[in-house]
Write an enzyme that holds these catalytic residues in place. Sequence first.
Site, PDB file in Angstrom:
ATOM      1  N   GLU A  51     -13.962 -12.995  -7.953  1.00 19.05           N
ATOM      2  CA  GLU A  51     -13.877 -11.660  -8.557  1.00 19.05           C
ATOM      3  C   GLU A  51     -13.493 -11.713 -10.036  1.00 19.05           C
ATOM      4  O   GLU A  51     -13.855 -10.817 -10.802  1.00 19.05           O
ATOM      5  CB  GLU A  51     -12.889 -10.778  -7.797  1.00 19.05           C
ATOM      6  N   PHE A 113      -3.504  -4.197   5.984  1.00 19.65           N
ATOM      7  CA  PHE A 113      -4.186  -5.447   5.654  1.00 19.65           C
ATOM      8  C   PHE A 113      -5.033  -5.271   4.387  1.00 19.65           C
ATOM      9  O   PHE A 113      -5.790  -4.329   4.273  1.00 19.65           O
ATOM     10  CB  PHE A 113      -5.075  -5.874   6.824  1.00 19.65           C
ATOM     11  N   GLN A 114      -4.859  -6.166   3.455  1.00 19.73           N
ATOM     12  CA  GLN A 114      -5.555  -6.144   2.161  1.00 19.73           C
ATOM     13  C   GLN A 114      -5.304  -4.877   1.351  1.00 19.73           C
ATOM     14  O   GLN A 114      -6.149  -4.429   0.590  1.00 19.73           O
ATOM     15  CB  GLN A 114      -7.056  -6.417   2.328  1.00 19.73           C
ATOM     16  N   LYS A 163     -11.633   3.568   1.828  1.00 25.10           N
ATOM     17  CA  LYS A 163     -12.791   3.335   2.706  1.00 25.10           C
ATOM     18  C   LYS A 163     -13.275   4.632   3.369  1.00 25.10           C
ATOM     19  O   LYS A 163     -14.471   4.812   3.582  1.00 25.10           O
ATOM     20  CB  LYS A 163     -12.439   2.289   3.763  1.00 25.10           C
ATOM     21  N   MET A 475      -6.419 -27.310 -27.819  1.00 30.74           N
ATOM     22  CA  MET A 475      -5.627 -26.504 -28.762  1.00 30.74           C
ATOM     23  C   MET A 475      -4.137 -26.668 -28.479  1.00 30.74           C
ATOM     24  O   MET A 475      -3.323 -26.720 -29.400  1.00 30.74           O
ATOM     25  CB  MET A 475      -6.036 -25.029 -28.669  1.00 30.74           C
TER      26      MET A 475
END
Lengths: 562, 156
Positions: A51, A113-114, A163, A475
Amino acid sequence: MAKLNGSQMIMQALKAEGVEVVFGYPGGAALNIFDETYKQKDFKVVLTRHEQACAHAADGYARASGKVGVCIVTSGPGFTNTITGIATAYMDSIPLVIISGQVANSLIGTDAFQEIDAIGISRPCVKHNFLVKTIEELPRVLKEAFYIARSGRPGPVHIDIPKDISAAIGDFEYPDEISIKTYKPTYKGNAKQIKKIVELISESKKPLLYLGGGVISSGASDLVRELVEFSGIPALETLMALGVLRSDDELNLAMVGMHGKYATNMAMSESDLIIALGARFDDRVTGKLSEFAKSAKIVHVDIDPSSISKIVTADYPVVGDVKTVLEDMMPRIKELVKKENYKEWRESIKRYNSIHPLKFEDSDDVLKPQWVIKESAKIVNSDDAIIVTDVGQHQMWVAQFYPFNKPRTLLTSGGLGTMGYGLPAALGAGFASSSHVINFNGDGGFLMNVQELQTLAENDIPVITIILNNRFLGMVRQWQTLFYDERYSSTDLDNKQPDFVKLAEAFGGFGYRVNTKDEFRNALKFALSQKKFSIIDVRVDRFENVVPMVPAGGALYNMILK
Amino acid sequence: MDRRLISVIVLNEHGVLSRIVGLFSGRGYNIDSLTVAPIPESEFSRVSIVTSGDERAFEQIIKQLYKLIPVYKIIEADEFVDKELVLVKIPLAENLSGLDAVLKSYNGSIANSDDKHLIIMASDDSVRIDNFIKTMKKYSPTDIVRSGSVIIEVRE
């Protein structure tokens, strides 16, 4: 009025907004939305492999195309993974719309959940965000999100959709126009102030145009070219503005700041009038503030009022869109400003340039990263090629040595400095343009989103990644060399790397390891002729430093030159 | 560090207060007090903020607040009426002599009483509320609850 479910409404909105490509990664709370993407043919849905990369790809697409980038992810970890990509876009004012699935309204706040407070997490790094609570508000929210993302100072806008809302059925009518009572960006600058500024320019002896990324996002590059050509005022560019002026324009002083050119930083320090256009006086540009442009009056044109006088106090602030303000300014400039007035000023900058030109010591024994970059430009030989960088030494060398001639041809993480940006942003650019996309990467940052090689392979995007491989986090190593008595804590990657050639092959592309100039030339020419992605693993000098360098917190005119 | 008062008129929508608070905390600005309530018969709320900082920080606060999409208007007047409310719970067992005079001088009143406690209420500007609380100490208060400032500009 059509009856649609929430997911269908999202599809209709994307279509109405002219979206061509959506980057996404599915999951439970976003399944309704992905089910609809499966059925439609109006835009391409690209499955990234992470993602974070999804947001960077949408960002790369937006920077290269000038359009709004879109990504769709799921709730919880799906969303938290996108945050680095969103923050990257926020810092560089890139228009994105990020749609995340959320657990159903009835579960919000139950540690389902999630579930995560996505709105709370994204709030500090988006221009605006929405949690959609009812199906009735969804069409308006979608329209507002695109409008807010692309208008004013552009930026990412996040929509969190539970949802049950993506499944709920409601009336759908997509608004044609939008008017948000509390959001009215100012495009037109104050006429009196503009008049005054032109007078100021005509009276100044050492004016300097200081160009920022806002010039590109407002579409003002052509006007700026016209202004520079007509007025003869030298201009310098921030990292985000490279490409506004042609690299071979004598009046283009190139990049300013920590790794800017000697002449450019000296010009900034000696100017009597700095005209900042869509630039925000980043600390990497100003160096020590109390020593910054001490003899200059400051004109600052920016669409974001909060950018003005945030770091450096503007004597002449103008809130407005750079392009609109310049359009208003040009007729007056053509009346009052005389090119010959600044002849002496141009000459003195030229002298600075001849004292310490931007250079590097080439070698035939070991490849120098600067040579690789310059040589790449010769071989690619196209103003339209899109050059992407990751973050680190290679990024600064590209900024210094690649001849950018067009806006939107350098995609790089400026404000946030996000390692792992290069490969997925190049992927996004591959969907925005049919030109060659070359991704310069460090060997460290490349591994941060290496999984996107699979997305390149799957979509036949022939991005060429040139790894300037010094077996260091370069760097950081440079700072350790200069400021930490060469204690290379956690930066030495020698013998700690995968075989990049085999890695390319494993993902279905081409891989080349090069140690000599000829090997490099051959590899790049071959890669340019292919339709698959390539990785060119270039073994470069391990201890090359980026110079000039203004040590952090030092005055711009005190540069380490070698 | 000057004390600054700002009234922010915002759209009544989900999460708007946390946007404002997040802006202050994310940028390291202080909020000394914050009160918020809907504006009657409108879609807006009024947020009264007391903050402190130098002129430059204050200017940034104003600009950053304007950047928030739901912010409709920010009022920075020269002169505000600035009032706080304080509730003080004192045990009835205390010697309450002189309480009447204190209440009178602070325009205070008794908001509630039962067989054990009195709850005293006063409303005034911040400094006088400080003084009132000091004065009330002699009645051994068991609880003091103080609101943030509610402010209204004197002139339009």
